[in-house]
Design an enzyme around this catalytic site. Structure first.
Site, PDB file in Angstrom:
ATOM      1  N   PRO A  23     -30.418  -4.769  -8.674  1.00 14.93           N
ATOM      2  CA  PRO A  23     -30.866  -3.403  -8.392  1.00 14.93           C
ATOM      3  C   PRO A  23     -32.337  -3.275  -8.751  1.00 14.93           C
ATOM      4  O   PRO A  23     -32.747  -3.620  -9.864  1.00 14.93           O
ATOM      5  CB  PRO A  23     -29.991  -2.555  -9.332  1.00 14.93           C
ATOM      6  CG  PRO A  23     -29.625  -3.475 -10.447  1.00 14.93           C
ATOM      7  CD  PRO A  23     -29.542  -4.845  -9.851  1.00 14.93           C
ATOM      8  N   GLN A  79     -25.212   2.123  -8.285  1.00 21.22           N
ATOM      9  CA  GLN A  79     -25.478   2.604  -9.643  1.00 21.22           C
ATOM     10  C   GLN A  79     -25.445   4.132  -9.641  1.00 21.22           C
ATOM     11  O   GLN A  79     -26.445   4.813  -9.851  1.00 21.22           O
ATOM     12  CB  GLN A  79     -26.802   2.056 -10.148  1.00 21.22           C
ATOM     13  CG  GLN A  79     -26.754   0.536 -10.301  1.00 21.22           C
ATOM     14  CD  GLN A  79     -27.819  -0.007 -11.205  1.00 21.22           C
ATOM     15  OE1 GLN A  79     -28.943   0.453 -11.200  1.00 21.22           O
ATOM     16  NE2 GLN A  79     -27.468  -1.013 -11.982  1.00 21.22           N
ATOM     17  N   CYS A  97     -32.431  -1.022 -17.994  1.00 17.26           N
ATOM     18  CA  CYS A  97     -33.777  -0.569 -17.636  1.00 17.26           C
ATOM     19  C   CYS A  97     -34.620  -0.387 -18.895  1.00 17.26           C
ATOM     20  O   CYS A  97     -34.281   0.423 -19.762  1.00 17.26           O
ATOM     21  CB  CYS A  97     -33.709   0.746 -16.864  1.00 17.26           C
ATOM     22  SG  CYS A  97     -35.344   1.363 -16.384  1.00 17.26           S
ATOM     23  N   ALA A 221     -34.105 -10.952  -9.070  1.00 12.38           N
ATOM     24  CA  ALA A 221     -34.893  -9.756  -8.752  1.00 12.38           C
ATOM     25  C   ALA A 221     -36.254 -10.178  -8.216  1.00 12.38           C
ATOM     26  O   ALA A 221     -36.490 -10.193  -7.013  1.00 12.38           O
ATOM     27  CB  ALA A 221     -35.041  -8.867  -9.985  1.00 12.38           C
ATOM     28  N   GLU A 222     -37.165 -10.573  -9.108  1.00 13.89           N
ATOM     29  CA  GLU A 222     -38.512 -10.907  -8.674  1.00 13.89           C
ATOM     30  C   GLU A 222     -38.535 -12.136  -7.768  1.00 13.89           C
ATOM     31  O   GLU A 222     -39.320 -12.213  -6.822  1.00 13.89           O
ATOM     32  CB  GLU A 222     -39.416 -11.115  -9.897  1.00 13.89           C
ATOM     33  CG  GLU A 222     -40.791 -10.543  -9.667  1.00 13.89           C
ATOM     34  CD  GLU A 222     -41.613 -10.442 -10.935  1.00 13.89           C
ATOM     35  OE1 GLU A 222     -42.439 -11.347 -11.152  1.00 13.89           O
ATOM     36  OE2 GLU A 222     -41.435  -9.470 -11.679  1.00 13.89           O
TER      37      GLU A 222
END
EC number: 1.3.1.88
Length: 471
Positions: A23, A79, A97, A221-222
């Site tokens: 996410p 989410q 987060c 993610a990245e």
């Protein structure tokens, strides 16, 4: 049909997914999820949705979920919660987060010390929702505490756990390396599926992580942002994936800011070579304009390829030439001084990199919109301060119709209901005292006369008009 749990949920509902797209706020929208699925991703998450806004704002729900779901976009984990359960395969609670907005809003990784609260939240969601509840967490510095944390979430009703092997302090230039040892310890301690997150830049990393930690799947993610074909083990040309993504955006529109952000990541290494294209991408206002920039980038890269000499190696230590999708390794902070023990703030690092004459990115954007804007502190207007409250002598009373009730000076540190000789709160129903009987920030006994506000004594402060101090 009874709600599936644990490994049964992972194997049957999620199809035993091993390759997972994380996410990402403003980055894992439908168009990007579909692109990732075309290139090996088996499970995707929506961006983290703000629960309070999701509940109260129908447009927010429509833009982020209700009108986006399509058959190709499954399995999908969202989410959000109750209002989203009919549109996805599971609900994820984001406890990972680390950003400051999460600290101010009291969510994300800043809940990881409040175990009682988390237990109640997950237990309630597990009982009320028709789909399983999953969690995404960051680790504690101590492995033992991380393991107990994961076991608490499992006991509360979590059916799948994603473990990001960094602490909440590891972010931005301080990201460092994720700890697979923490992830391995959690996997051994719980009886539910575990996904690993961190240090995933290529397919080889995926395979090594699964082998070293024993997890059921790996989340990227990245690495996914710089190469959406990561899970295929391919590194295509940057313009090819950009063209494919832009075609999907035409079918499933999203804000242009999302598109621009994706291309800045995808083209990162190429934009270091052709820097003028960075400016073009930043200024473009339409999707067709973005397509034109991609076409120009393609032509320039093809020229670079035609000039390439046989046996030539990539420059700047890159594994591939700049026109090939490849990982981006975030530079770590410089070694700090002895006084701060090595911890360096992002602002301090930027200032050290560029010196005092280099503006921050936000200030550069403001100057782009207004070329005459200056940030020189010596040119800022200076105001005399009030002897009693220390605030600038700018305003005393609000102009009628703007505020029903207001303090005399914004941010005054004096009590909100001070004695008669200090600040007072007033509504516009109070008559204006004569100028001669009024002092800055004080109230003196004055005849209650019905006087109109004197002219030419107003100033603008934060787009609101106030009467300027008389002294």
């Amino acid at each position: 049909m009874p709600k599936l749990q644990g490994f049964e949920f992972w194997s049957r509902t999620l199809g035993g997914a091993r390759h997972v797209v994380a996410p990402m706020v403003d980055q894992s929208e439908l168009a990007w999820r579909l692109l990732s699925r075309r290139h090996g991703a088996q499970l995707c998450y929506t961006p983290m949705l703000h629960a309070q806004v999701f509940v109260r704002d129908a447009n927010y729900r429509k833009e982020n979920l209700y009108c986006e779901v399509c058959p190709e976009d499954r399995p999908l984990i969202v989410q959000a919660a109750l209002l989203a359960q009919d549109y996805c395969d599971a609900i994820d609670l984001n406890l990972g987060c680390p950003q400051m907005i999460a600290k101010r809003g009291h969510y994300g990784a800043f809940l990881q010390e409040e175990w009682d609260l988390l237990q109640r939240m997950i237990l309630l969601a597990h009982e009320k929702l028709s789909v399983p509840v999953t969690c995404k967490i960051r680790v504690f510095p101590e492995i033992d505490k991380t393991v107990k944390y994961a076991q608490m979430l499992e006991k509360a009703g979590c059916q799948l756990l994603t473990v990001h092997g960094r602490t909440k302090e590891q972010k931005g230039p301080l990201s460092g390396t994720a700890s697979w040892e923490h992830i391995k310890a959690v996997r051994k301690a719980v009886a539910i599926p575990v996904f690993a997150n961190g240090n995933i830049q290529c397919l080889r990393d995926v395979e090594r992580c699964i082998q070293d930690t024993g997890v059921q799947g790996v989340m990227s993610a990245e690495g996914n942002l710089h190469n959406p074909a990561l899970f295929e083990g391919r590194s295509p040309a940057v313009w090819e994936l950009a063209e494919e993504y832009l075609d999907i955006v035409r079918q499933h529109p999203c804000p242009l800011s999302y598109v621009r952000a994706h291309l800045f990541k995808l083209w990162h290494h190429t934009l270091q070579v052709h820097q003028e294209l960075r400016e073009e991408l930043a200024k473009v206002k339409t999707l067709e304009g973005v397509v034109a920039v991609n076409q120009e980038l393609k032509l320039r890269c093809q020229e670079d390829i035609s000039r390439q000499k046989e046996g030539e190696k990539p420059s700047s230590g890159l594994p591939f030439f700049h026109w090939i999708c490849q990982p981006y390794f975030r530079p770590g902070p410089r070694e700090g001084s002895k006084e701060n023990g090595g911890a360096r703030s992002k602002r301090a690092l930027e200032e050290e990199e560029g010196g005092t004459d280099v503006l921050s990115k936000n200030k550069q954007k403001k100057q782009l919109r207004n070329p005459h804007k200056t940030f020189d502190p010596s040119l800022k207007p200076k105001y005399a301060k009030c002897d009693q409250c220390g605030n600038p002598k700018v305003c005393v009373q609000p102009v009628p119709g703007l505020l029903q009730e207001a303090s005399f000076q914004r941010g005054c540190r004096l009590p909100r209901e001070p004695p008669a000789t200090q600040h007072r709160r007033m509504s516009w129903s109070s008559p204006w005292p004569p100028l001669g009987a009024r002092k800055c920030c004080t109230r003196e006994q004055a005849p209650r006369l019905d006087l109109s506000p004197p002219r030419n004594v107003y100033s603008k402060v934060n787009n609101k008009s106030f009467q300027r101090c008389a002294i």
